[in-house]
Design an enzyme around this catalytic site. Structure first.
Site, short mmCIF file in Angstrom:
data_model
loop_
_atom_site.label_atom_id
_atom_site.label_comp_id
_atom_site.label_asym_id
_atom_site.label_seq_id
_atom_site.Cartn_x
_atom_site.Cartn_y
_atom_site.Cartn_z
N ILE A 137 0.86 -1.17 0.00
CA ILE A 137 0.00 0.00 0.00
C ILE A 137 0.91 1.24 0.00
O ILE A 137 2.07 1.16 0.41
CB ILE A 137 -0.97 0.02 1.20
CG1 ILE A 137 -0.24 -0.16 2.53
CG2 ILE A 137 -2.04 -1.03 1.05
CD1 ILE A 137 -1.16 -0.15 3.76
N ASP A 138 0.39 2.35 -0.48
CA ASP A 138 1.20 3.55 -0.64
C ASP A 138 1.74 4.07 0.69
O ASP A 138 1.18 3.78 1.76
CB ASP A 138 0.39 4.66 -1.31
CG ASP A 138 -0.01 4.32 -2.73
OD1 ASP A 138 0.70 3.53 -3.37
OD2 ASP A 138 -1.04 4.85 -3.20
N MET A 139 2.78 4.87 0.61
CA MET A 139 3.43 5.42 1.81
C MET A 139 2.44 6.13 2.73
O MET A 139 2.47 5.94 3.95
CB MET A 139 4.54 6.39 1.40
CG MET A 139 5.26 7.04 2.56
SD MET A 139 6.63 8.09 2.05
CE MET A 139 5.74 9.49 1.34
#
Length: 303
Positions: A137-139
């Site tokens: 999942i994105d930062m």
């Protein structure tokens, strides 16, 4: 590693670097141009420049040099562990944490923490930069993420992701007021044609992507929604919601360049629920992570 391509009629008159960029999702155009300069691309058996115009029938051979892998070190971290056994570990990832090492982020990632916690018990299928990582999942996205401790578990979870049988529910705040109670965005996602750091709706070169959304609460200028994924493309929810004119609050890449909420860092997106069949027992398991404090406070303010 060598890869081979045959130019079809669709590729006529394209520059060689642009043609290869469209074929290869994992390589940037600048990276491809470096390979071309080094003689790593042959067209019909001869090296060509980036500016070469491909024609139907051209046989393109690309040799991608093996990357020099930096040493990734284990780092002791206070991980929020939701569940763990000998095969899998589920983490509630905080905002701002990168999942795995990449250029500019070789320390402080979830992988660094997992290496310290699990020691040698992480799957090796995705290589030394992504031990144990089967999805990401994105930062700035928070929430549930599963990592695998062995290749047996990794293969099982990867297959479930491939056939879209895993339950993945995300929670987001989007710009605008969505009038319908629920809906579905079914639009292929691929690399943006001009900005290689972004994804976009790409009917020509994109891959199938389906997002179901449901309204949870409406505010004056925003809507709180649940998004359930059928597929898991890069930036899928961010791209799909932006495509229907409801970009995520805080997402300055796919939404307004200036965030209307002072101090908000990155998109308001939380991976709230993850459900799957356990690799070893076959039992369906489902885990949830509570909304992070910043998200809860933001919902209170919007009311």
């Amino acid at each position: 590693m060598k890869q081979f391509f045959t130019v079809t009629g669709e590729g006529e008159a394209s520059r060689l670097d642009a043609f290869l960029s469209a074929q290869l999702d994992g390589l940037s155009r600048s990276h491809i141009q470096k390979i071309l300069k080094g003689g790593g691309v042959l067209v019909n058996g001869r090296p060509e420049k980036s500016s070469y115009r491909v024609a139907p029938g051209d046989q393109v051979e690309l040799e991608v040099p093996e990357p020099e892998e930096p040493e990734i070190l284990a780092e002791e971290m206070d991980l929020d562990i939701l569940y763990e056994d000998r095969d899998i570990i589920l983490i509630n990832k905080p905002k701002g944490m990168v999942v795995h090492p990449a250029a500019g982020h070789y320390s402080g990632t979830l992988v660094n923490g997992l290496m310290a916690h699990c020691r040698e018990d992480l799957s090796g299928i995705n290589g030394v930069l992504r031990p144990g990582i089967v999805h990401r999942i994105d930062m700035d996205t928070t929430g549930v993420l599963i990592a695998c401790k062995n290749d047996f578990a990794h293969t099982s979870i990867a297959q479930q992701l491939k056939v879209h049988s895993i339950t993945r529910k995300y929670y987001a705040i989007v710009h605008g007021v969505i009038r319908e109670e629920e809906g579905t965005v079914n639009a292929p996602i691929g690399r943006h044609p001009t900005d290689r750091k972004k994804m976009s709706i790409n009917t020509k070169n994109g891959r199938e992507a389906v997002t179901h959304y449901r309204v949870l609460q409406r505010f004056e200028k925003f809507t709180y929604v649940e998004c359930q994924l059928e597929t898991g493309r890069t930036h899928q929810i961010r791209v799909h919601m932006a495509s229907i004119h409801h970009p995520l609050l805080g997402d300055t890449v796919y939404g307004p360049a200036k965030c209307p909420v002072s101090g908000l860092q990155g998109q308001t997106l939380h991976a709230g629920v993850l459900g799957f069949l356990h690799p070893r027992t076959g039992e369906y398991m489902e885990f949830s992570a509570p909304l992070p404090e910043y998200f809860q406070e933001l919902l209170k303010k919007l009311k």
